[in-house]
Scaffold this motif. Sequence first.
Motif, PDB file in Angstrom:
ATOM      1  N   SER A 118       0.843  -1.194   0.000  1.00 10.15           N
ATOM      2  CA  SER A 118       0.000   0.000   0.000  1.00 10.15           C
ATOM      3  C   SER A 118       0.882   1.250   0.000  1.00 10.15           C
ATOM      4  O   SER A 118       2.083   1.182   0.264  1.00 10.15           O
ATOM      5  CB  SER A 118      -0.903   0.017   1.239  1.00 10.15           C
ATOM      6  N   THR A 162       0.712   3.597   2.182  1.00 11.50           N
ATOM      7  CA  THR A 162       1.113   3.790   3.576  1.00 11.50           C
ATOM      8  C   THR A 162       2.370   2.990   3.885  1.00 11.50           C
ATOM      9  O   THR A 162       3.303   3.490   4.528  1.00 11.50           O
ATOM     10  CB  THR A 162      -0.022   3.371   4.532  1.00 11.50           C
ATOM     11  N   GLN A 163       2.418   1.755   3.401  1.00 13.91           N
ATOM     12  CA  GLN A 163       3.600   0.912   3.617  1.00 13.91           C
ATOM     13  C   GLN A 163       4.833   1.479   2.911  1.00 13.91           C
ATOM     14  O   GLN A 163       5.957   1.268   3.359  1.00 13.91           O
ATOM     15  CB  GLN A 163       3.330  -0.514   3.118  1.00 13.91           C
ATOM     16  N   ASN A 221      -2.431  10.074   1.466  1.00 12.33           N
ATOM     17  CA  ASN A 221      -3.107   8.805   1.154  1.00 12.33           C
ATOM     18  C   ASN A 221      -4.614   8.998   1.052  1.00 12.33           C
ATOM     19  O   ASN A 221      -5.281   8.393   0.200  1.00 12.33           O
ATOM     20  CB  ASN A 221      -2.764   7.777   2.231  1.00 12.33           C
ATOM     21  N   LYS A 224      -6.894   8.057  -2.275  1.00 16.67           N
ATOM     22  CA  LYS A 224      -8.073   7.180  -2.258  1.00 16.67           C
ATOM     23  C   LYS A 224      -9.268   7.865  -2.895  1.00 16.67           C
ATOM     24  O   LYS A 224     -10.056   7.243  -3.603  1.00 16.67           O
ATOM     25  CB  LYS A 224      -8.399   6.765  -0.816  1.00 16.67           C
ATOM     26  N   LYS A 282      -5.403   3.450  -5.353  1.00 18.49           N
ATOM     27  CA  LYS A 282      -5.307   2.650  -4.132  1.00 18.49           C
ATOM     28  C   LYS A 282      -4.093   1.732  -4.090  1.00 18.49           C
ATOM     29  O   LYS A 282      -3.542   1.467  -3.038  1.00 18.49           O
ATOM     30  CB  LYS A 282      -6.581   1.813  -3.968  1.00 18.49           C
ATOM     31  N   THR A 283      -3.686   1.231  -5.266  1.00 20.19           N
ATOM     32  CA  THR A 283      -2.578   0.277  -5.321  1.00 20.19           C
ATOM     33  C   THR A 283      -1.412   0.872  -6.101  1.00 20.19           C
ATOM     34  O   THR A 283      -1.597   1.301  -7.242  1.00 20.19           O
ATOM     35  CB  THR A 283      -3.026  -1.033  -5.998  1.00 20.19           C
ATOM     36  N   GLU A 294       6.172   1.710  -6.545  1.00 22.59           N
ATOM     37  CA  GLU A 294       6.695   0.811  -5.504  1.00 22.59           C
ATOM     38  C   GLU A 294       8.205   0.929  -5.370  1.00 22.59           C
ATOM     39  O   GLU A 294       8.748   0.918  -4.276  1.00 22.59           O
ATOM     40  CB  GLU A 294       6.328  -0.642  -5.815  1.00 22.59           C
TER      41      GLU A 294
END
Length: 369
Positions: A2, A4-5, A13, A17, A22-23, A29
């Motif tokens: 996510s 947040t992660q 965040n 949303k 969302k992803t 990443e």
Amino acid sequence: MSFTQLGISEDLNKGLKELGIKTPTAIQEQAIPILLEGENDFIGHAQTGTGKTAAFGLPLLMQTDAKKKLTQSIVLAPTRELAQQIQKQLFRFTKYTDKIFSEAVYGGEKIDIQIKKLQRTTHIVVATPGRLVDLIKRRAVDIRYINTVILDEADEMLSMGFKKELDFILNTVSGKSNIWLFSATMPQALKGIVSKYVSPNAYTISVSKNDSVNTNIQHQFVVTEEDNKIDTMAYFLKGNKAQRGIIFTRTKLAARTLNEQLKKRNFDVDVLEGDMQQKERDKVMRAFKNKKLNLLVATDVAARGIDVANLEFVLHYQLPDQSEYYVHRSGRTARGGASGISLAFVNHKEVKFLRGLETELKINFLQIR
């Protein structure tokens, strides 16, 4: 994984949303955790449509001090449309954060008006290279406190002839700013920019081309000889008259010619190509976004920065020279979870190029007869 992660704040965040993001994508990443670390140069290899704006925009916003009424970052983009798109995205991301102000500046607009806007608090300047050089020379952009310079679609900036401007900008801020460079390709001229201005210890990541290809796109082709190509395309367009899409050509001349041919056949169409005045480009894009036009004929460079939702298809009247351009083109359709068609009109010899794309991009082309 996510956002947040990855280290993105709760306020940002929440805004993501609300935008339906969302992803994280592959580039997000990999890039976000590195860029959040702060003091480093960065090189990201990724195509258009992979989520680059959020990949650099979210860390950029998190490192911006909203309390300081200073320009802290510069984002460079090859076209006016891409600059506008980046600035709008940064604004949308910050709905629930402290007020971070960004301004998009570009050629084709009165520079005095832009200078007046920049006199207000502007934390982030998003600019095309030529206009930024003019503003720096007029001392309208205070570069003393710039801590990050982002080059988005750096290869396109060079292919559009902005090397001199990039050298001026990077020489001016060199030594006191982090350089974050994003590019689909790494031509020799760009390698020269990297070796001169980017730290040899820069983090480098690469998102493979097949990771960039939207799985909701149906890749199709029709074999047709050159003399019959316009008739074959017209047949497809008549069968999909209520739908909207972009038709790509490789050259400006082909774009103008095809536009005239389609107009004579009573299609709602207009053209975007590199020799147009900015006022003309804006008029065409307004009509297309407002659905007064269903079809847009465009060259690859002219289409940079176009962000129009709900396009049902992309047509390749002429195949691109490089696989990266095919990814850019086809990524204009099937956005936001929708499906779409990417249809190429090719002769028998060009089928081999498509088979090469299948292997390189890990996609399948269906022949339409």
